[in-house]
Design an enzyme around this catalytic site. Structure first.
Site, PDB file in Angstrom:
ATOM      1  N   GLY A  22      44.595  40.768  31.916  1.00  0.00           N
ATOM      2  CA  GLY A  22      45.645  39.780  32.158  1.00  0.00           C
ATOM      3  C   GLY A  22      46.994  40.358  32.536  1.00  0.00           C
ATOM      4  CG  HIS A 119      39.876  41.971  46.288  1.00  0.00           C
ATOM      5  ND1 HIS A 119      38.804  41.980  45.409  1.00  0.00           N
ATOM      6  CD2 HIS A 119      39.646  42.971  47.167  1.00  0.00           C
ATOM      7  CE1 HIS A 119      37.972  42.952  45.754  1.00  0.00           C
ATOM      8  NE2 HIS A 119      38.455  43.564  46.822  1.00  0.00           N
ATOM      9  CB  VAL A 154      32.094  37.923  47.086  1.00  0.00           C
ATOM     10  CG1 VAL A 154      32.768  38.997  46.244  1.00  0.00           C
ATOM     11  CG2 VAL A 154      30.957  37.275  46.318  1.00  0.00           C
ATOM     12  CG  ASP A 155      36.751  39.478  46.579  1.00  0.00           C
ATOM     13  OD1 ASP A 155      37.388  38.714  45.831  1.00  0.00           O
ATOM     14  OD2 ASP A 155      36.046  40.416  46.157  1.00  0.00           O
ATOM     15  CG  HIS A 181      46.522  46.840  37.934  1.00  0.00           C
ATOM     16  ND1 HIS A 181      45.676  47.233  36.940  1.00  0.00           N
ATOM     17  CD2 HIS A 181      46.434  45.498  37.967  1.00  0.00           C
ATOM     18  CE1 HIS A 181      45.104  46.171  36.395  1.00  0.00           C
ATOM     19  NE2 HIS A 181      45.548  45.102  37.001  1.00  0.00           N
ATOM     20  CD  GLU A 184      45.626  43.934  41.725  1.00  0.00           C
ATOM     21  OE1 GLU A 184      45.429  42.900  41.081  1.00  0.00           O
ATOM     22  OE2 GLU A 184      44.889  44.927  41.643  1.00  0.00           O
TER      23      GLU A 184
HETATM   24  C1  GRF Z   1      42.932  43.057  39.314  1.00  0.00           C
HETATM   25  O1  GRF Z   1      42.768  44.340  39.872  1.00  0.00           O
HETATM   26  C2  GRF Z   1      42.566  41.989  40.296  1.00  0.00           C
HETATM   27  O2  GRF Z   1      42.860  42.331  41.615  1.00  0.00           O
HETATM   28  C3  GRF Z   1      41.078  41.887  40.128  1.00  0.00           C
HETATM   29  O3  GRF Z   1      40.886  42.024  38.747  1.00  0.00           O
HETATM   30  C4  GRF Z   1      41.932  42.807  38.193  1.00  0.00           C
HETATM   31  C5  GRF Z   1      42.545  42.044  37.060  1.00  0.00           C
HETATM   32  O4  GRF Z   1      43.521  42.795  36.375  1.00  0.00           O
HETATM   33  N1  GRF Z   1      40.577  40.651  40.677  1.00  0.00           N
HETATM   34  P1  GRF Z   1      44.382  42.100  35.232  1.00  0.00           P
HETATM   35  O5  GRF Z   1      43.410  41.433  34.271  1.00  0.00           O
HETATM   36  O6  GRF Z   1      45.298  41.104  35.877  1.00  0.00           O
HETATM   37  O7  GRF Z   1      45.124  43.221  34.581  1.00  0.00           O
END
Ligand code: GRF
Length: 206
Positions: A22, A119, A154-155, A181, A184
């Site tokens: 999360g 993703h 899928v994606d 990460h 993201e």
């Molecule tokens: C992330 O790398 C996201 O892209 C993928 O799952 C991971 C989740 O990470 N779909 P978190 O639980 O938000 O730390």
């Protein structure tokens, strides 16, 4: 992204689906509490019990619900239970933040063009569960992350935004994955901000 902000037709009321740590959920919650994202997380739903994402939701005062897919006879029954929880919480957009289940057509039809996913690769390269590892082992010099609309695959849905992340020569897989990460977290919040401002609209294929 330079045009003036337009008011969204209604406030962004998010349902966030999770399966694990999360940290992307946390980035969303932090942006909301910092006042940099004009949205509410109405409910967080996990298909796995006891995951850290649920605790993060509770700490932020957000309703945290576990709906285990193992307790349903099939995917459709599970999806209907998740849908009921989302509709009860009156969400108008859904963010998949590390949610490891493919959604059924019934689910997609209930929130047409209003479901997004994050993703950890530059799609269409490396879809699926092991994107960072596959990119690392392939030896790409540039990878990244993608926020896209969710469709039946899928994606595979329409791309909304991407952020490139370089692979440094000294990287091991963990270092590269950590850099992706972090990207993201920023990108997910940026896209949600654009949705809240009415600058990213629900996507329908027609
Ligand atoms: C992330 O790398 C996201 O892209 C993928 O799952 C991971 C989740 O990470 N779909 P978190 O639980 O938000 O730390």
């Amino acid at each position: 992204m330079d045009s003036p902000a337009m008011p969204a037709s209604s406030p962004l009321k998010l349902g966030v689906l999770v399966s694990g740590t999360g940290s992307n959920l946390q980035a969303i919650l932090d942006a909301i509490s910092a006042g940099t994202l004009d949205a509410q997380v109405k409910v967080v739903i996990s298909n796995r019990p006891g995951v850290e994402a649920l605790e993060r939701a509770r700490k932020a005062g957000v309703e945290a619900v576990t709906i285990s897919h193992k307790e349903f006879v099939d995917r459709t029954a599970f999806d209907h239970a998740v849908l009921r929880a989302l509709q009860k919480a009156e969400v108008n957009w859904i963010a998949l933040a590390g949610f490891m289940r493919v959604l059924t057509p019934d689910f997609l039809a209930a929130y047409p063009g209003r479901i997004i996913n994050i993703h950890p690769s530059l799609l269409p390269a490396f879809p699926g569960m092991h994107a960072q590892k596959q990119a690392f082992e392939y030896g790409v010099k540039l990878t990244g992350c993608t926020v896209h609309f969710v469709d039946h695959g899928v994606d595979s849905g329409r791309i909304i935004a991407q952020r490139a992340v370089p692979r440094e020569d000294s990287d091991d897989l963990a270092a590269l994955a950590a850099r992706i990460h972090a990207a993201e977290h920023a990108l997910f919040v940026e896209v949600l901000r654009e949705i809240a401002r009415g600058r990213v609209l629900p996507f329908t294929a027609e």
